[in-house]
Write a protein that holds these residues in place. Structure first.
Motif, PDB file in Angstrom:
ATOM      1  N   HIS A  39       0.859  -1.181   0.000  1.00 20.79           N
ATOM      2  CA  HIS A  39       0.000   0.000   0.000  1.00 20.79           C
ATOM      3  C   HIS A  39       0.895   1.231   0.000  1.00 20.79           C
ATOM      4  N   VAL A  40       0.736   2.078  -1.009  1.00 24.96           N
ATOM      5  CA  VAL A  40       1.613   3.224  -1.195  1.00 24.96           C
ATOM      6  C   VAL A  40       0.864   4.516  -0.917  1.00 24.96           C
ATOM      7  N   ARG A  41       1.517   5.375  -0.161  1.00 24.23           N
ATOM      8  CA  ARG A  41       1.007   6.736   0.033  1.00 24.23           C
ATOM      9  C   ARG A  41       2.021   7.684  -0.608  1.00 24.23           C
ATOM     10  N   SER A  42       1.552   8.538  -1.494  1.00 25.42           N
ATOM     11  CA  SER A  42       2.450   9.444  -2.204  1.00 25.42           C
ATOM     12  C   SER A  42       2.298  10.857  -1.671  1.00 25.42           C
ATOM     13  N   LEU A  43       3.427  11.525  -1.481  1.00 25.39           N
ATOM     14  CA  LEU A  43       3.426  12.917  -1.063  1.00 25.39           C
ATOM     15  C   LEU A  43       3.955  13.753  -2.219  1.00 25.39           C
ATOM     16  N   THR A  44       3.080  14.593  -2.776  1.00 19.68           N
ATOM     17  CA  THR A  44       3.451  15.420  -3.923  1.00 19.68           C
ATOM     18  C   THR A  44       2.932  16.834  -3.719  1.00 19.68           C
ATOM     19  N   ARG A  45       3.588  17.783  -4.383  1.00 21.96           N
ATOM     20  CA  ARG A  45       3.189  19.185  -4.250  1.00 21.96           C
ATOM     21  C   ARG A  45       1.892  19.484  -4.992  1.00 21.96           C
ATOM     22  N   HIS A  46       1.588  18.702  -6.017  1.00 22.34           N
ATOM     23  CA  HIS A  46       0.391  18.925  -6.817  1.00 22.34           C
ATOM     24  C   HIS A  46      -0.411  17.641  -6.904  1.00 22.34           C
ATOM     25  N   GLN A  47      -1.717  17.784  -7.116  1.00 24.44           N
ATOM     26  CA  GLN A  47      -2.594  16.620  -7.185  1.00 24.44           C
ATOM     27  C   GLN A  47      -2.171  15.722  -8.346  1.00 24.44           C
ATOM     28  N   PRO A  48      -1.788  14.479  -8.051  1.00 20.34           N
ATOM     29  CA  PRO A  48      -1.354  13.594  -9.131  1.00 20.34           C
ATOM     30  C   PRO A  48      -2.546  12.941  -9.825  1.00 20.34           C
ATOM     31  N   ALA A  49      -2.287  12.362 -10.987  1.00 20.95           N
ATOM     32  CA  ALA A  49      -3.314  11.569 -11.663  1.00 20.95           C
ATOM     33  C   ALA A  49      -3.633  10.357 -10.794  1.00 20.95           C
ATOM     34  N   PRO A  50      -4.901   9.946 -10.730  1.00 20.56           N
ATOM     35  CA  PRO A  50      -5.270   8.797  -9.893  1.00 20.56           C
ATOM     36  C   PRO A  50      -4.530   7.534 -10.317  1.00 20.56           C
ATOM     37  N   ARG A  51      -4.055   6.772  -9.327  1.00 22.96           N
ATOM     38  CA  ARG A  51      -3.415   5.492  -9.596  1.00 22.96           C
ATOM     39  C   ARG A  51      -3.956   4.481  -8.617  1.00 22.96           C
ATOM     40  N   ALA A  52      -4.354   3.339  -9.120  1.00 20.95           N
ATOM     41  CA  ALA A  52      -4.904   2.290  -8.264  1.00 20.95           C
ATOM     42  C   ALA A  52      -3.858   1.872  -7.238  1.00 20.95           C
ATOM     43  N   GLY A  53      -4.291   1.787  -5.994  1.00 19.83           N
ATOM     44  CA  GLY A  53      -3.394   1.345  -4.937  1.00 19.83           C
ATOM     45  C   GLY A  53      -2.478   2.411  -4.393  1.00 19.83           C
ATOM     46  N   VAL A  54      -2.634   3.665  -4.853  1.00 22.22           N
ATOM     47  CA  VAL A  54      -1.802   4.755  -4.367  1.00 22.22           C
ATOM     48  C   VAL A  54      -2.695   5.813  -3.724  1.00 22.22           C
ATOM     49  N   GLU A  55      -2.431   6.107  -2.466  1.00 24.25           N
ATOM     50  CA  GLU A  55      -3.198   7.111  -1.723  1.00 24.25           C
ATOM     51  C   GLU A  55      -2.435   8.428  -1.741  1.00 24.25           C
ATOM     52  N   PRO A  56      -2.962   9.458  -2.394  1.00 19.74           N
ATOM     53  CA  PRO A  56      -2.206  10.698  -2.494  1.00 19.74           C
ATOM     54  C   PRO A  56      -2.373  11.598  -1.266  1.00 19.74           C
ATOM     55  N   VAL A  57      -1.284  12.249  -0.900  1.00 16.44           N
ATOM     56  CA  VAL A  57      -1.311  13.348   0.058  1.00 16.44           C
ATOM     57  C   VAL A  57      -0.654  14.523  -0.650  1.00 16.44           C
ATOM     58  N   VAL A  58      -1.384  15.633  -0.771  1.00 12.03           N
ATOM     59  CA  VAL A  58      -0.890  16.779  -1.522  1.00 12.03           C
ATOM     60  C   VAL A  58      -0.368  17.827  -0.554  1.00 12.03           C
ATOM     61  N   GLY A  59       0.856  18.260  -0.769  1.00  9.88           N
ATOM     62  CA  GLY A  59       1.425  19.285   0.086  1.00  9.88           C
ATOM     63  C   GLY A  59       2.938  19.282   0.000  1.00  9.88           C
ATOM     64  N   ASP A  60       3.542  20.052   0.879  1.00 11.66           N
ATOM     65  CA  ASP A  60       4.984  20.275   0.871  1.00 11.66           C
ATOM     66  C   ASP A  60       5.643  19.424   1.943  1.00 11.66           C
ATOM     67  N   VAL A  61       6.720  18.737   1.585  1.00 10.76           N
ATOM     68  CA  VAL A  61       7.420  17.903   2.556  1.00 10.76           C
ATOM     69  C   VAL A  61       8.026  18.742   3.679  1.00 10.76           C
ATOM     70  N   ALA A  62       8.168  20.047   3.475  1.00  9.38           N
ATOM     71  CA  ALA A  62       8.683  20.931   4.524  1.00  9.38           C
ATOM     72  C   ALA A  62       7.586  21.442   5.450  1.00  9.38           C
ATOM     73  N   ASP A  63       6.330  21.076   5.200  1.00 12.11           N
ATOM     74  CA  ASP A  63       5.195  21.500   6.026  1.00 12.11           C
ATOM     75  C   ASP A  63       4.914  20.408   7.058  1.00 12.11           C
ATOM     76  N   PRO A  64       5.164  20.658   8.343  1.00 12.59           N
ATOM     77  CA  PRO A  64       5.015  19.594   9.341  1.00 12.59           C
ATOM     78  C   PRO A  64       3.599  19.039   9.441  1.00 12.59           C
ATOM     79  N   ALA A  65       2.580  19.879   9.204  1.00 12.76           N
ATOM     80  CA  ALA A  65       1.201  19.382   9.274  1.00 12.76           C
ATOM     81  C   ALA A  65       0.935  18.385   8.150  1.00 12.76           C
ATOM     82  N   VAL A  66       1.436  18.669   6.977  1.00 13.10           N
ATOM     83  CA  VAL A  66       1.268  17.762   5.839  1.00 13.10           C
ATOM     84  C   VAL A  66       2.008  16.449   6.109  1.00 13.10           C
TER      85      VAL A  66
END
Length: 293
Positions: A39-66
């Motif tokens: 199970h993969v969770r992706s952290l990206t600055r922009h909303q990625p294209a949907p991918r089966a089995g990948v849960e997106p989290v949108v935000g900045d890796v330098a943002d502690p809340a994200v």
């Protein structure tokens, strides 16, 4: 040693967080983790294209809340730090400490462990990040990668327009296929804890190449007589700024071209982690030739 052919041993309901998941390397890591059923969770600055089995989290890796949100239920992290300054990474490290996942950090083989200060800002930030992670007691597995073959994708517009690549002539290195780095990362991310090889791995390709060598390999793959032209720093700077690259990054690249020493080091660490030798840049060029046409 871990083997990418082994199935994942992650706990039910747990996730592996991949930062920079839509980049040249990150997407290769995501693809391989999916193939293993993780199970993969992706952290990206922009909303990625949907991918089966990948849960997106949108935000900045330098943002502690994200980061805090992305780490919930996560027991391993593939960490790529995208900034030229590590000062904003302290909050990230604090969140990692609280969540206590396995951390696999992508660094660079250009680090000189004997030097207090590194050759250029790009190498310095990697050394600083390694120190932060170790200093926090996270015991990261550090993958120091040589120059990624995928960096040459930046030459595609020039090669579609003509037979010359012009740019900064950075010192020769053992260019490594990003697919090999991804395989190595996944081997560590999926390893059982009693087999986990903690510590430092130096990931290189099988031969040391200049930029002119890489252009020649691309020419062979494209069956075209390509040439590389080294640009003086001032001209390279003006072109990169005109292309929209951030000024701090441009200055860091200029510094790297002037100060970074040549490296002739070739290791077998890719094979040690994946069970097979690192691929050549010539093979990478053939596999990706369509991207340059």
């Amino acid at each position: 040693m871990p083997d990418t052919a082994r199935s994942a041993d992650r706990r039910p309901g747990s996730s592996i967080l991949v930062t920079g998941a839509t980049g040249n390397l990150g997407r290769e890591v995501v693809h391989r983790l999916q193939a293993h059923g993780a199970h993969v969770r992706s952290l990206t600055r922009h909303q990625p294209a949907p991918r089966a089995g990948v849960e997106p989290v949108v935000g900045d890796v330098a943002d502690p809340a994200v980061v805090r949100e992305a780490l919930v239920g996560t027991d391993a992290v593939f960490l790529i730090w995208p900034l030229l300054d590590s000062s904003s990474a302290h909050d990230l490290v604090a969140e990692l400490n609280a969540a206590a996942p396995r951390v696999v950090y992508l660094s660079t083989t250009a680090i000189d462990d004997e030097a207090a200060r590194q050759s250029d800002p790009i190498v310095q930030v990697h050394m600083d990040m390694e120190a932060l992670l170790h200093g926090a007691g996270l015991r990261p597995v550090v993958l120091r990668s040589d120059t990624l073959a995928s960096n040459t994708r930046g030459w595609a517009p020039q090669l579609r327009a003509g037979d010359m690549v012009s740019g900064l002539d950075i010192a020769r290195t053992a260019v490594v296929d990003e697919r090999d780095v991804a395989d190595a990362a996944v081997a560590v991310l999926l390893a059982q804890h009693d087999r986990l090889d903690q510590g430092l791995h130096l990931l290189t390709g099988p031969e040391v190449l200049s930029r002119a060598d890489q252009v020649a390999h691309l020419g062979a793959a494209l069956r075209r007589p390509l040439r590389f032209q080294a640009l003086p720093g001032d001209l390279a700077r003006s072109r990169m700024l005109a292309d929209g690259r951030p000024e701090p990054l441009v200055e860091a690249l200029i510094a790297a071209s002037v100060r970074r020493p040549e490296s002739n080091r070739i290791t077998d660490h890719v094979e040690g982690l994946t069970g097979r030798p690192a691929g050549t840049f010539a093979k990478w060029a053939v596999d990706h030739a369509a991207e340059f046409s």
